[in-house]
Design an enzyme around this catalytic site. Structure first.
Site, PDB file in Angstrom:
ATOM      1  N   GLU A 189       0.813  -1.215   0.000  1.00  0.00           N
ATOM      2  CA  GLU A 189       0.000   0.000   0.000  1.00  0.00           C
ATOM      3  C   GLU A 189       0.850   1.271   0.000  1.00  0.00           C
ATOM      4  O   GLU A 189       0.799   2.098   0.921  1.00  0.00           O
ATOM      5  CB  GLU A 189      -0.958  -0.018   1.194  1.00  0.00           C
ATOM      6  CG  GLU A 189      -1.880  -1.226   1.157  1.00  0.00           C
ATOM      7  CD  GLU A 189      -2.839  -1.331   2.327  1.00  0.00           C
ATOM      8  OE1 GLU A 189      -3.814  -2.085   2.217  1.00  0.00           O
ATOM      9  OE2 GLU A 189      -2.617  -0.658   3.356  1.00  0.00           O
ATOM     10  N   GLU A 372      -4.867  -8.615  -0.514  1.00  0.00           N
ATOM     11  CA  GLU A 372      -5.475  -8.555   0.818  1.00  0.00           C
ATOM     12  C   GLU A 372      -6.975  -8.393   0.700  1.00  0.00           C
ATOM     13  O   GLU A 372      -7.462  -7.604  -0.106  1.00  0.00           O
ATOM     14  CB  GLU A 372      -4.938  -7.375   1.644  1.00  0.00           C
ATOM     15  CG  GLU A 372      -3.573  -7.560   2.247  1.00  0.00           C
ATOM     16  CD  GLU A 372      -3.144  -6.366   3.102  1.00  0.00           C
ATOM     17  OE1 GLU A 372      -4.037  -5.690   3.689  1.00  0.00           O
ATOM     18  OE2 GLU A 372      -1.945  -6.105   3.167  1.00  0.00           O
TER      19      GLU A 372
END
Length: 466
Positions: A189, A372
């Site tokens: 991220e 995820e």
């Protein structure tokens, strides 16, 4: 080493892995929706959320969490789940469930704890043994080079030179495990780092500045490009390299022009400001003024590395309004009442299908790995060697079905990784938010499987939603 709460035989029995099940002909499952033959079913974790501070240097997150007096529940990252010494307990449970891949991260402060240059051999030996253990338990290692934790000597993303240091670190790790890891994630991220750490000040290093956000964003992109180039240069042909991009659409429920404009800016900043340059599309026009002062000759070419697949993290949408006092121009508002809530986030399967389809369209139909998805929920106390978590099973089923809907519409989805393997230390939220498929008993840190792991095992056997 802690003792497993149940035997492998009992675990398999609990998941229904009986002789009768194993002798069913393959066509018995033919009517079930399935993914592709080589679909990668995995779980994920990260070093700063699971490894202890033992035998490594001090990191930016150590300093940040100590300075603010700990997480919301008063915990810190000194002990975490002690994954660094207890990982075999998890691997045995995951192997028994049929999990095929394990996503983890290296702690940079374990590899180069005090200075640049030659790596710490104790740190390299640690990850060498861990990866061998994954392979011995039938788990394909999927390393993440950088999951937000920086050794103090390396500085931060206000310094352009961190991209060179990141490239050196990437080369060290690629040479160590390049022959055993065929799928890599460089950054977890990456877009969150400048927004939360340098803009809003709620993550390490804790800066709250729009100017700092712009500098950090460009230097994150530059470091990402150089790290990806280094891994490609030091791994074998056929290795897939990308990053885990968090995709979260932003919406303004009020519908006012001011709120809609603020939501649009945040949507572009969050969802496009790293993947777009990485794929050679340059900075979006709404973001360019933030980063323009920091761009030097050759930077955009170094950034445009064109990842080999699109790693996509998704949890939910976010709902906002304009806030002129915020460095990023928005403030959160409550989600619409009709959206069901997990313990922390809206449950949003329809949006999951949409973001997978959008990534497929926007990035020229790349292979996509769902790096995820996961759900914090309230749970019962362990009983008879298990934790009962029916809500998590419900939400998992919804997201796996949503992902399969996208797959049926042409998305080249190659795998899904549930976040997370165990309940972890969740940054500023501490230990109170439970995402895991495996419960961590406190204070013993024994691993106890949840019924959601049993459900995930069934999806793996079916190669599709159960």
């Amino acid at each position: 080493m802690s003792v497993l709460p149940i035997s492998r035989r009992a675990f398999l029995k609990g998941m229904g892995a009986t002789t009768a099940a194993t002798i069913l002909p393959r066509f018995a499952w033919a009517k079930e929706p399935t993914f592709g033959q080589d679909f990668l079913w995995g779980v994920a974790t990260s070093a700063p959320e699971s490894e202890s501070r033992a035998n490594r240097g001090r990191s930016n997150w150590d300093v940040f969490i100590d300075n603010i007096g700990g997480s919301a529940d008063g915990t810190n990252n000194v002990r975490n789940t002690e994954f660094d010494s207890r990982y075999l307990d998890e691997f045995k449970l995951l192997q028994a469930s049929g999990v095929k891949a394990f996503r983890f991260s290296f702690a940079w402060s374990r590899v180069q704890p005090e200075s640049p240059g030659a790596p710490n051999m104790r740190g390299l030996d640690h990850y060498d043994r861990m990866i061998d253990a994954m392979l011995e338990h039938g788990l394909e290692p999927v390393p993440t080079l950088f999951h937000w934790d920086i050794p103090l000597w390396a500085g931060d993303f206000l310094d352009r030179d961190i991209s060179r240091r990141m490239g050196d670190y990437a080369e060290i790790m690629a040479r160590l495990v390049g022959d055993r890891a065929k799928t890599w994630l460089l950054f977890n991220e990456p877009g969150i780092i400048p927004i939360f750490g340098y803009g809003q000040g709620i993550f390490a290093p804790g800066y709250r500045s729009r100017r700092y956000l712009g500098a950090a964003l460009h230097h994150v992109n530059l470091a990402h490009g150089r790290a990806l180039t280094a891994v490609r240069a030091n791994t074998s042909s056929g290795t897939r390299v990308s990053s885990a991009f968090n995709i979260m659409p932003f919406e303004a429920p009020s519908g006012s022009a001011e709120d809609v404009a603020a939501a649009r800016f945040m949507d572009v900043l969050w969802n496009e400001a790293v993947p777009a340059p990485a794929y050679g599309r340059g900075y979006p026009s709404l973001v360019l003024p933030l980063v323009e002062p920091y761009i030097q000759n050759g930077d955009m070419e170094a950034i445009a590395v064109k990842p080999d697949f699109f790693g996509l993290n998704f949890y939910s949408r976010s709902f906002v309004k304009a806030d002129p006092d915020s460095p990023v121009g928005i403030a959160l508002v409550e989600p619409p009442a009709e959206l069901e809530r997990t313990d922390e986030l809206p449950y949003d399967p329809d949006t999951y299908t949409k973001v997978l389809l959008k990534a497929h369209k926007d990035y020229d139909a790349p292979d996509i790995i769902a790096t995820e998805f996961g759900f914090p929920v309230a749970e019962e106390a362990p009983k008879d060697g298990w934790v009962n978590d029916p809500l998590r099973i419900k939400y998992m089923q919804g997201y796996i079905r949503a992902a399969h809907d996208a797959y049926q519409q042409g998305v080249k989805l190659k795998g899904m990784f549930y976040w997370s393997s165990t309940d972890n230390w969740e940054w500023v939220l501490g230990l109170r938010k439970h995402f895991g498929l495996i419960h961590i008993d406190q204070p013993s840190l024994k691993r106890i499987p949840k019924r959601s792991l049993e459900y995930y095992a069934k999806c793996i056997r079916l190669n599709g939603p159960a």
